[in-house]
Design a protein around this motif. Structure first.
Motif, PDB file in Angstrom:
ATOM      1  N   GLU A  86       0.836  -1.208   0.000  1.00 34.94           N
ATOM      2  CA  GLU A  86       0.000   0.000   0.000  1.00 34.94           C
ATOM      3  C   GLU A  86       0.868   1.256   0.000  1.00 34.94           C
ATOM      4  O   GLU A  86       0.642   2.180  -0.787  1.00 34.94           O
ATOM      5  CB  GLU A  86      -0.915   0.008   1.231  1.00 34.94           C
ATOM      6  CG  GLU A  86      -1.956  -1.080   1.241  1.00 34.94           C
ATOM      7  CD  GLU A  86      -2.674  -1.227   2.576  1.00 34.94           C
ATOM      8  OE1 GLU A  86      -3.580  -2.068   2.642  1.00 34.94           O
ATOM      9  OE2 GLU A  86      -2.319  -0.518   3.553  1.00 34.94           O
ATOM     10  N   LYS A  87       1.880   1.287   0.858  1.00 36.19           N
ATOM     11  CA  LYS A  87       2.772   2.456   0.949  1.00 36.19           C
ATOM     12  C   LYS A  87       3.552   2.656  -0.343  1.00 36.19           C
ATOM     13  O   LYS A  87       3.703   3.786  -0.831  1.00 36.19           O
ATOM     14  CB  LYS A  87       3.744   2.294   2.119  1.00 36.19           C
ATOM     15  CG  LYS A  87       3.084   2.382   3.470  1.00 36.19           C
ATOM     16  CD  LYS A  87       4.067   2.097   4.588  1.00 36.19           C
ATOM     17  CE  LYS A  87       3.337   2.028   5.914  1.00 36.19           C
ATOM     18  NZ  LYS A  87       4.193   1.575   7.004  1.00 36.19           N
ATOM     19  N   LEU A  88       4.059   1.571  -0.911  1.00 40.10           N
ATOM     20  CA  LEU A  88       4.839   1.661  -2.135  1.00 40.10           C
ATOM     21  C   LEU A  88       3.968   2.101  -3.314  1.00 40.10           C
ATOM     22  O   LEU A  88       4.413   2.865  -4.172  1.00 40.10           O
ATOM     23  CB  LEU A  88       5.518   0.324  -2.423  1.00 40.10           C
ATOM     24  CG  LEU A  88       6.587  -0.082  -1.397  1.00 40.10           C
ATOM     25  CD1 LEU A  88       6.915  -1.564  -1.515  1.00 40.10           C
ATOM     26  CD2 LEU A  88       7.837   0.771  -1.558  1.00 40.10           C
ATOM     27  N   ALA A  89       2.725   1.639  -3.358  1.00 38.69           N
ATOM     28  CA  ALA A  89       1.802   2.050  -4.422  1.00 38.69           C
ATOM     29  C   ALA A  89       1.479   3.541  -4.305  1.00 38.69           C
ATOM     30  O   ALA A  89       1.415   4.248  -5.323  1.00 38.69           O
ATOM     31  CB  ALA A  89       0.528   1.216  -4.373  1.00 38.69           C
ATOM     32  N   ARG A  90       1.296   4.039  -3.066  1.00 43.37           N
ATOM     33  CA  ARG A  90       1.057   5.477  -2.870  1.00 43.37           C
ATOM     34  C   ARG A  90       2.234   6.297  -3.382  1.00 43.37           C
ATOM     35  O   ARG A  90       2.050   7.364  -3.950  1.00 43.37           O
ATOM     36  CB  ARG A  90       0.834   5.783  -1.387  1.00 43.37           C
ATOM     37  CG  ARG A  90      -0.575   5.607  -0.926  1.00 43.37           C
ATOM     38  CD  ARG A  90      -0.810   6.186   0.467  1.00 43.37           C
ATOM     39  NE  ARG A  90      -0.128   5.463   1.526  1.00 43.37           N
ATOM     40  CZ  ARG A  90      -0.595   4.362   2.109  1.00 43.37           C
ATOM     41  NH1 ARG A  90      -1.741   3.842   1.728  1.00 43.37           N
ATOM     42  NH2 ARG A  90       0.079   3.774   3.057  1.00 43.37           N
ATOM     43  N   ALA A  91       3.438   5.771  -3.181  1.00 42.91           N
ATOM     44  CA  ALA A  91       4.650   6.480  -3.610  1.00 42.91           C
ATOM     45  C   ALA A  91       4.954   6.270  -5.093  1.00 42.91           C
ATOM     46  O   ALA A  91       5.849   6.915  -5.637  1.00 42.91           O
ATOM     47  CB  ALA A  91       5.840   6.016  -2.764  1.00 42.91           C
ATOM     48  N   GLY A  92       4.235   5.354  -5.740  1.00 45.70           N
ATOM     49  CA  GLY A  92       4.520   5.051  -7.142  1.00 45.70           C
ATOM     50  C   GLY A  92       5.859   4.359  -7.324  1.00 45.70           C
ATOM     51  O   GLY A  92       6.496   4.480  -8.371  1.00 45.70           O
ATOM     52  N   ASP A  93       6.297   3.604  -6.318  1.00 49.52           N
ATOM     53  CA  ASP A  93       7.621   2.973  -6.294  1.00 49.52           C
ATOM     54  C   ASP A  93       7.567   1.552  -6.875  1.00 49.52           C
ATOM     55  O   ASP A  93       7.407   0.580  -6.149  1.00 49.52           O
ATOM     56  CB  ASP A  93       8.132   2.948  -4.857  1.00 49.52           C
ATOM     57  CG  ASP A  93       9.523   2.364  -4.712  1.00 49.52           C
ATOM     58  OD1 ASP A  93      10.076   1.828  -5.697  1.00 49.52           O
ATOM     59  OD2 ASP A  93      10.064   2.425  -3.591  1.00 49.52           O
ATOM     60  N   LEU A  94       7.715   1.456  -8.202  1.00 50.73           N
ATOM     61  CA  LEU A  94       7.634   0.159  -8.866  1.00 50.73           C
ATOM     62  C   LEU A  94       8.727  -0.785  -8.385  1.00 50.73           C
ATOM     63  O   LEU A  94       8.475  -1.968  -8.150  1.00 50.73           O
ATOM     64  CB  LEU A  94       7.700   0.327 -10.384  1.00 50.73           C
ATOM     65  CG  LEU A  94       7.589  -0.960 -11.197  1.00 50.73           C
ATOM     66  CD1 LEU A  94       6.266  -1.668 -10.937  1.00 50.73           C
ATOM     67  CD2 LEU A  94       7.766  -0.661 -12.677  1.00 50.73           C
ATOM     68  N   GLN A  95       9.948  -0.300  -8.225  1.00 51.06           N
ATOM     69  CA  GLN A  95      11.046  -1.168  -7.767  1.00 51.06           C
ATOM     70  C   GLN A  95      10.730  -1.746  -6.390  1.00 51.06           C
ATOM     71  O   GLN A  95      10.963  -2.923  -6.143  1.00 51.06           O
ATOM     72  CB  GLN A  95      12.367  -0.400  -7.722  1.00 51.06           C
ATOM     73  CG  GLN A  95      12.914  -0.031  -9.084  1.00 51.06           C
ATOM     74  CD  GLN A  95      13.060  -1.229  -9.997  1.00 51.06           C
ATOM     75  OE1 GLN A  95      12.288  -1.398 -10.936  1.00 51.06           O
ATOM     76  NE2 GLN A  95      14.022  -2.079  -9.739  1.00 51.06           N
ATOM     77  N   GLY A  96      10.220  -0.920  -5.502  1.00 46.61           N
ATOM     78  CA  GLY A  96       9.853  -1.392  -4.176  1.00 46.61           C
ATOM     79  C   GLY A  96       8.728  -2.409  -4.231  1.00 46.61           C
ATOM     80  O   GLY A  96       8.765  -3.434  -3.551  1.00 46.61           O
ATOM     81  N   ILE A  97       7.726  -2.128  -5.059  1.00 49.54           N
ATOM     82  CA  ILE A  97       6.610  -3.056  -5.216  1.00 49.54           C
ATOM     83  C   ILE A  97       7.122  -4.416  -5.652  1.00 49.54           C
ATOM     84  O   ILE A  97       6.699  -5.455  -5.137  1.00 49.54           O
ATOM     85  CB  ILE A  97       5.585  -2.498  -6.229  1.00 49.54           C
ATOM     86  CG1 ILE A  97       4.836  -1.315  -5.605  1.00 49.54           C
ATOM     87  CG2 ILE A  97       4.616  -3.578  -6.701  1.00 49.54           C
ATOM     88  CD1 ILE A  97       4.019  -0.498  -6.582  1.00 49.54           C
ATOM     89  N   MET A  98       8.061  -4.430  -6.587  1.00 49.10           N
ATOM     90  CA  MET A  98       8.546  -5.690  -7.147  1.00 49.10           C
ATOM     91  C   MET A  98       9.307  -6.534  -6.119  1.00 49.10           C
ATOM     92  O   MET A  98       9.381  -7.747  -6.272  1.00 49.10           O
ATOM     93  CB  MET A  98       9.400  -5.429  -8.381  1.00 49.10           C
ATOM     94  CG  MET A  98       8.613  -4.794  -9.543  1.00 49.10           C
ATOM     95  SD  MET A  98       7.050  -5.619  -9.953  1.00 49.10           S
ATOM     96  CE  MET A  98       7.627  -7.227 -10.432  1.00 49.10           C
ATOM     97  N   LYS A 148       6.919 -12.676 -12.815  1.00 46.99           N
ATOM     98  CA  LYS A 148       7.301 -11.367 -12.285  1.00 46.99           C
ATOM     99  C   LYS A 148       7.490 -10.324 -13.387  1.00 46.99           C
ATOM    100  O   LYS A 148       7.098  -9.176 -13.230  1.00 46.99           O
ATOM    101  CB  LYS A 148       8.575 -11.522 -11.444  1.00 46.99           C
ATOM    102  CG  LYS A 148       8.878 -10.338 -10.563  1.00 46.99           C
ATOM    103  CD  LYS A 148       9.985 -10.677  -9.577  1.00 46.99           C
ATOM    104  CE  LYS A 148      10.207  -9.540  -8.604  1.00 46.99           C
ATOM    105  NZ  LYS A 148      11.138  -9.923  -7.528  1.00 46.99           N
ATOM    106  N   ALA A 149       8.082 -10.722 -14.517  1.00 48.64           N
ATOM    107  CA  ALA A 149       8.308  -9.768 -15.609  1.00 48.64           C
ATOM    108  C   ALA A 149       6.975  -9.256 -16.160  1.00 48.64           C
ATOM    109  O   ALA A 149       6.810  -8.053 -16.404  1.00 48.64           O
ATOM    110  CB  ALA A 149       9.146 -10.402 -16.714  1.00 48.64           C
ATOM    111  N   ALA A 150       6.016 -10.150 -16.340  1.00 48.10           N
ATOM    112  CA  ALA A 150       4.702  -9.743 -16.839  1.00 48.10           C
ATOM    113  C   ALA A 150       3.999  -8.858 -15.811  1.00 48.10           C
ATOM    114  O   ALA A 150       3.347  -7.872 -16.175  1.00 48.10           O
ATOM    115  CB  ALA A 150       3.855 -10.968 -17.163  1.00 48.10           C
TER     116      ALA A 150
END
Length: 151
Positions: A39-51, A71-73
């Motif tokens: 949730e926090k990473l999505a709010r920040a728009g942090d794709l690397q963190g999400i992954m 994961k790539a998809a």
């Protein structure tokens, strides 16, 4: 020999240096912490963190999207979402259970999609998330399914 002595001796004999796994009773809390991190990473728009929270062999089912395998998809699909804006949401948990090396949680995710241009759009999605315990002991999203909720 006493059982208290055998466990440390076994660690020395087999060369093991890892600590015994945490009891399963803490697994639900660990899985929920990963979801809160998402949730926090999505709010920040942090794709690397999400992954970092996504398993290599993830499978995800999302509305109006072909089945997402790997994961790539998943990265490609989520990058597309984030190009349009960010998400501000929370998961309201309705239930959780441990199944083997996984934690299955379900409920409703509620929040807003905040587009790059325009007004936030509210949403509510039913979800079923399966987080799998990895060899490192960390939980990652392994199976994901969500769709619109009427609540």
């Amino acid at each position: 020999m006493s059982p208290r002595f055998l466990a440390p001796l076994w660690l020395v004999v087999c060369g093991c240096t890892s600590v015994a796994p945490l009891p399963q009773t803490s697994w639900v809390g660990q899985a929920k912490a990963v979801i809160e991190s998402h949730e926090k990473l999505a709010r920040a728009g942090d794709l690397q963190g999400i992954m970092t929270n996504i398993a290599e062999d993830v499978v995800a089912l999302a509305p109006d999207t072909p089945l997402i395998k790997g994961k790539a998809a998943f990265r490609e699909v989520y990058a597309g979402y984030l190009k349009g804006g960010t998400f501000d949401f929370r998961h309201d948990f309705e239930g959780a259970e441990i199944v083997g090396e996984t934690v299955v949680v379900h409920g409703v995710a509620r929040g807003n999609f905040i587009p790059v241009a325009g007004q936030p759009a509210p949403f509510a999605n039913n979800f079923v998330l399966v987080l799998k315990r990895q060899p490192t002991g960390k939980f990652q999203f392994w199976r994901i399914a969500f769709g619109p909720s009427s609540s």
